[in-house]
Design an enzyme around this catalytic site. Sequence first.
Site, mmCIF file in Angstrom:
data_model
loop_
_atom_site.group_PDB
_atom_site.id
_atom_site.type_symbol
_atom_site.label_atom_id
_atom_site.label_comp_id
_atom_site.label_asym_id
_atom_site.label_seq_id
_atom_site.Cartn_x
_atom_site.Cartn_y
_atom_site.Cartn_z
ATOM 1 N N TYR A 317 112.096 -4.806 -0.285
ATOM 2 C CA TYR A 317 111.293 -5.659 -1.172
ATOM 3 C C TYR A 317 111.998 -7.014 -1.343
ATOM 4 O O TYR A 317 112.246 -7.479 -2.455
ATOM 5 C CB TYR A 317 111.089 -5.012 -2.548
ATOM 6 C CG TYR A 317 110.543 -3.607 -2.530
ATOM 7 C CD1 TYR A 317 109.179 -3.370 -2.384
ATOM 8 C CD2 TYR A 317 111.383 -2.504 -2.671
ATOM 9 C CE1 TYR A 317 108.668 -2.075 -2.389
ATOM 10 C CE2 TYR A 317 110.878 -1.208 -2.666
ATOM 11 C CZ TYR A 317 109.532 -1.003 -2.516
ATOM 12 O OH TYR A 317 109.033 0.276 -2.528
ATOM 13 N N CYS A 413 112.523 -3.991 -12.740
ATOM 14 C CA CYS A 413 111.874 -4.697 -13.852
ATOM 15 C C CYS A 413 111.152 -3.715 -14.776
ATOM 16 O O CYS A 413 110.425 -4.130 -15.671
ATOM 17 C CB CYS A 413 110.903 -5.748 -13.325
ATOM 18 S SG CYS A 413 109.593 -5.077 -12.283
#
Length: 458
Positions: A317, A413
């Site tokens: 990612y 996150c």
Amino acid sequence: MSKPPVKKNETIELTFEDLTHEGNGVGKLNGYPLFVPYALPGETGKVKVIKVKKNFAIGKLVDVQEASEQRVDPPCDVYTQCGGCQLQHMSYDLQLQMKQKQVQDTMHKIGHLGHVAVHPVIGMDDPWNYRNKVQIPFGESKNGNLKTGFYRKRSHDIIDMDTCMIQDEHNNRMVETVRRIAEKYGIKPYRESDHSGILRHIMVRTGQTTGDIMVVIITKTRKLPHQEAIVQEIRQTFPDVKSIVHNVNNKRTNVIMGERTTVLWGDEYIMDTIGDIKFNISPKSFYQVNPTQTKKLYDQALQYANLQGHETVIDAYCGIGTISLFLAQQAKKVLGVEIVAPAIDDAKKNAKLNNIANAEFYVGEAEKIFPWWQAQGLRPDVIVVDPPRKGCDEALLNAMIDMQPERIVYVSCNPSTLARDLRILEDGGFETKEVQPVDMFPQTGHVECVSLLQRETI
């Protein structure tokens, strides 16, 4: 099961003892919890019950009778109306404590990792005006004037405002300027109800270290009325502006930007730096909105990676290569993987911009590329992942376990999906050594974390 001890629209007195992960106060009546926005632990207040469920109720804080020392006056005039911030009523120290406890609770309840050290949250010296990017919709006020502002909580009603306390001040002033100019030329805002009008959104991006400014005007129409005059007036008001862009979005959609983008004046990119790494940022680039804290986040990831110069590192990612390029400064080789092709294009350009030759970038799904790499004999020393809020695909976690790196650095996150994924990696033979939360979004309930895992040796 006994009936709830409260009824809808009833007003009660309540003492608060805890906070939810979103920052709502928690009080209990005979063991029955009530969740109340803007209430703080240690406070007593009058609460109007607005929703009653079998196992909990939601209330509205009517009056604070005994205030906490941690309560502060929110500096934002529209704080209680706007959905952007949730924590302005609490001191910054309490915000950081709340976020550390959120991560600790999640590790314990979801990951069964209560023994893992969760360090105090790394905060900001000045937790205001930190966002380098704003996307704000246009609307029409009751008197017919053009307005810009964020949406009211749980609605598409725009709150008329000209300053956001967590935005870079350049962004606030640019939004105000474009609204004033558009008003002057009588350009109508877009209306969702009948798909009419012209102006949909304005986006402003600011390079925190360079001062570069990019403004993007998003319209429903292919033409921006009074285009030349608007460009000229923006440049006169903001001589430092580097890029003025027009984007067209003619679809009925909540997606902000459309496919057609034209540079009206200036450069295609603006530049910013994080540490020693330079980044070219286009209108659609993904780039961290708080570079000050991003530097702290990446420094922590680099510390956990513990690179000595001989390692092969995979960055899953990888986006536009932000973490990859940091890692490449200390690794032998970095391989970045990302499913979004334009992001990989940006990553390659950023590597070239920084004269970094030991970082390679690939488009594709990490969960499919990892097994292929493994079949080719690739054995990474360190894997770094920074997934979206939904966390890592289970196939990717299994591929990481099969690759048997020495260390995994997990940047997250979302503490809930982090805890879930750490549990899977633990069951696959890795040990979670520690978790370091970082406050990337002060005044909101969000918190990012960096976690270090090491392969267990038998």
